[in-house]
Design an enzyme around this catalytic site. Structure first.
Site, PDB file in Angstrom:
ATOM      1  N   GLU A  44       0.626  -1.114   0.077  1.00 17.96           N
ATOM      2  CA  GLU A  44       0.001   0.135   0.152  1.00 17.96           C
ATOM      3  C   GLU A  44       0.946   1.210   0.108  1.00 17.96           C
ATOM      4  OE1 GLU A  44      -3.598   1.646   2.904  1.00 17.96           O
ATOM      5  OE2 GLU A  44      -2.502  -0.033   3.273  1.00 17.96           O
ATOM      6  N   LYS A 123      -9.184   2.808  -2.687  1.00 20.08           N
ATOM      7  CA  LYS A 123      -9.544   2.284  -1.571  1.00 20.08           C
ATOM      8  C   LYS A 123     -10.755   2.786  -1.059  1.00 20.08           C
ATOM      9  CE  LYS A 123      -7.653   1.356   3.067  1.00 20.08           C
ATOM     10  NZ  LYS A 123      -6.278   1.815   4.075  1.00 20.08           N
ATOM     11  N   CYS A 159      -5.807  -3.126   1.791  1.00 17.23           N
ATOM     12  CA  CYS A 159      -5.992  -3.369   3.186  1.00 17.23           C
ATOM     13  C   CYS A 159      -7.352  -3.350   3.658  1.00 17.23           C
ATOM     14  CB  CYS A 159      -5.066  -2.170   3.703  1.00 17.23           C
ATOM     15  SG  CYS A 159      -4.368  -2.438   5.508  1.00 17.23           S
ATOM     16  N   GLU A 405       6.145   2.124  33.747  1.00 23.80           N
ATOM     17  CA  GLU A 405       6.794   3.606  34.205  1.00 23.80           C
ATOM     18  C   GLU A 405       6.028   4.845  33.717  1.00 23.80           C
ATOM     19  OE1 GLU A 405      11.245   2.140  35.154  1.00 23.80           O
ATOM     20  OE2 GLU A 405      10.693   3.339  33.356  1.00 23.80           O
TER      21      GLU A 405
END
Length: 553
Positions: A44, A123, A159, A405
């Site tokens: 992609e 897409k 995707c 942390e």
């Protein structure tokens, strides 16, 4: 029908390096041609790199991507490689139908052949969750794309299109394709490989054809692309797979009849600890290389966090490019200093000792600090030392803090939180120990010297900022802390849900309060590679100024 050879070019690109990405596309296409491939599939947005974020909205960037697409096609034609179909991801700035500029660009897959763009697909499904923010910059496509090679019909998807129901991919179910090609820029997360595979298997069964999954590889800011490209049959069986975290050209032959599915190379899967370790290596290496650094520097305390960071750095960029600095205070133990020196020798890193006592004394002669302020002063002298050496010698400073942390604010802003990159940012303390043990065992299995001194793994964690200090003076034991943090952060559970799990109310209240109060620190922490499903920064976004507190039951 003719047999068709498909090459998956699993390559590492750099965002914005359009000329460099074009040269890589040409080089890998030549390799595919030498291996007699009919089609070569790239990941992609290969031309631009991925993700490009708001670069997509710049006209100059759009025009450069458009020119690059045709430059590739013309070059291949001139070299006599015009017959090979090159399926490449890029930024679409012109409408497919009338070739006029669009209001917003698209995430596009283009098929290059004989000096021109044969077909292109935009897409359809735009992800807008977690690390993805594609509604902001892209327009959605809405048509299927099928092209023919040697009489075989090949479908295109990008995707997210195979992760969602409906859209153009669903329309391909009735078209009768021979194979579905999917271009992917899917970032790494622990456990995601199986999820990807299951989605691909589902789509392959739905369209009744093999599915080719071409994925990116390499580090880009805080994302890691792990590759692992693969092919599944129409029945969902894995018939070819590329290795993870390396560039690779995977060849797979589509058989002459659609009822037969041939096997190609199948790379071995990595065990979970090795996969995560290599993801962190890849993230660091990508950031280091693509930003032009030549060396890294970090504080070596003799503790487990700095030891693991140093080992990862040595594996990623070579020990000769790692500079470790021991910065003992009056409270530093001899064994910590010895462990730091031992570690540097094991990994072949440069090593120096710079005591911070003179710096602390100079400040204390004027400020006379006590308590936490005095402790933080020591941490800030260490941070200042590393940044000064970075400025003078050109090193990238690595922060050595971990996710546990960072979650509870157990770090000193402008002290141990300084740096340009934080390899352990998305690893909780428990995983730091696990990966350290894995790395040592990996060395032992190969007859090598383990990089991390055993005492760095086994001794109680301590910042050594006051006599006899250990982390558990201020925090719950790390196994308990990490369990609470996982439920609270990864699963968004509040006080009531945490108590229902059986956690002690005092521990819950303390941990949740620390997490809430530390958001301002997290916003200023260096970026680091995302390896879990929910990382601080792109994934988890909460306000700094907030009066919300978890209600008591």
């Amino acid at each position: 029908m003719a047999e068709l050879r498909i090459a998956i070019a699993q390559i590492d690109t750099c965002v914005g390096d359009i000329s460099g990405n074009v040269e890589k596309i040409l080089s890998w296409t030549r390799k595919a041609s030498e291996r007699e491939a009919d089609v070569v599939v790239f990941p992609e947005m290969t031309i631009t790199g991925y993700p490009i974020e708001d670069l997509a909205l710049r006209g100059s960037f759009q025009r450069a991507a458009e020119r690059a697409l045709f430059d590739i096609a013309h070059t291949l034609e001139a070299e006599g490689l015009g017959d090979i179909r090159v399926v490449v991801g890029s930024l679409g700035a012109l409408a497919l139908s009338d070739h006029v500029p669009m209001d917003r660009p698209t995430n596009r897959a283009a098929v290059l052949c004989h000096g021109s763009v044969e077909v292109a697909y935009d897409k359809h499904h735009l992800p807008n969750y977690g690390v993805f923010d594609e509604y902001r910059i892209f327009s959605s496509g809405n048509t299927t794309t099928v092209f023919e090679v040697k009489g075989r019909r090949l479908g295109l998807a990008i995707c997210e299109d195979i992760w969602q129901d409906g859209g153009p991919v669903a329309e391909l179910e009735d078209v009768g394709i021979s194979v579905l090609l999917t271009l992917n820029g899917s970032p790494f997360e622990e456990g995601k490989s199986q999820v990807r595979l299951e989605q691909a298997q589902r789509r392959a069964r739905a369209v009744g054809a093999p599915l080719v999954y071409a994925n990116s590889v390499g580090g880009q800011d805080d994302l890691v692309f792990d590759g692992g490209s693969f092919v599944v049959s129409a029945h969902g069986e894995v018939v070819a797979r590329a290795p993870k975290f390396v560039e690779d050209l995977l060849l797979w032959d589509l058989a002459e009849d659609d009822e037969t599915c041939k096997f190609g190379p199948i790379a071995s899967a990595l065990e979970p600890d090795e996969e995560t370790y290599r993801a962190i290596m890849t993230g660091l290496s990508g950031y280091f290389t693509k930003n032009g650094f030549k060396s890294v520097i970090l504080g070596l305390s003799g503790g487990i966090d700095s030891a693991l960071v140093a080992a990862v750095a040595a594996d990623a960029i070579g020990g000769e490019n790692v500079y470790g600095v021991s910065m003992p205070s009056v409270y530093s133990s001899e064994h910590s200093k010895d462990d730091a020196h031992d570690l540097a020798q094991r990994i072949g890193a440069h090593y120096r000792v710079q005591p911070i006592a003179p710096f602390v004394d100079a400040f204390q002669s004027q400020l006379h600090l006590t308590g936490v302020a005095e402790e933080n002063l020591q941490a800030r002298m260490r941070g200042m030392t590393l940044m000064a050496l970075s400025n003078a010698e050109g090193h990238l400073v690595l922060a050595t803090g971990n996710k546990s942390e960072l979650a509870v604010g157990y770090s000193t802003i402008y002290g141990d939180a300084v740096g340009g990159y934080a390899p352990l940012k998305d690893l909780d303390k428990s995983r730091v120990w696990e990966l350290s043990r894995w790395r040592n065992n990996y060395a032992i299995d190969r007859g090598e010297i383990p990089p991390i001194p055993e005492s760095s793994i086994t001794k109680p964690p301590s910042a050594e900022l006051r006599p006899g200090q250990v982390d558990q003076d201020s925090l719950p034991p790390y196994d308990l802390l990490d369990a609470v943090l996982d439920a609270h952060i990864e699963h968004a559970e509040g006080r009531a849900e945490l108590l229902e799990r059986g956690f002690d109310a005092h521990v819950v209240d303390k941990v949740v309060s620390l997490v809430d109060r530390a958001e301002w620190k997290r916003r200023q922490y260096p970026l680091g590679p995302k390896v879990t499903a929910l990382a601080f920064g792109r994934d988890r976004r909460v306000p700094i100024t907030s009066r919300w507190r978890e209600p008591e039951m």
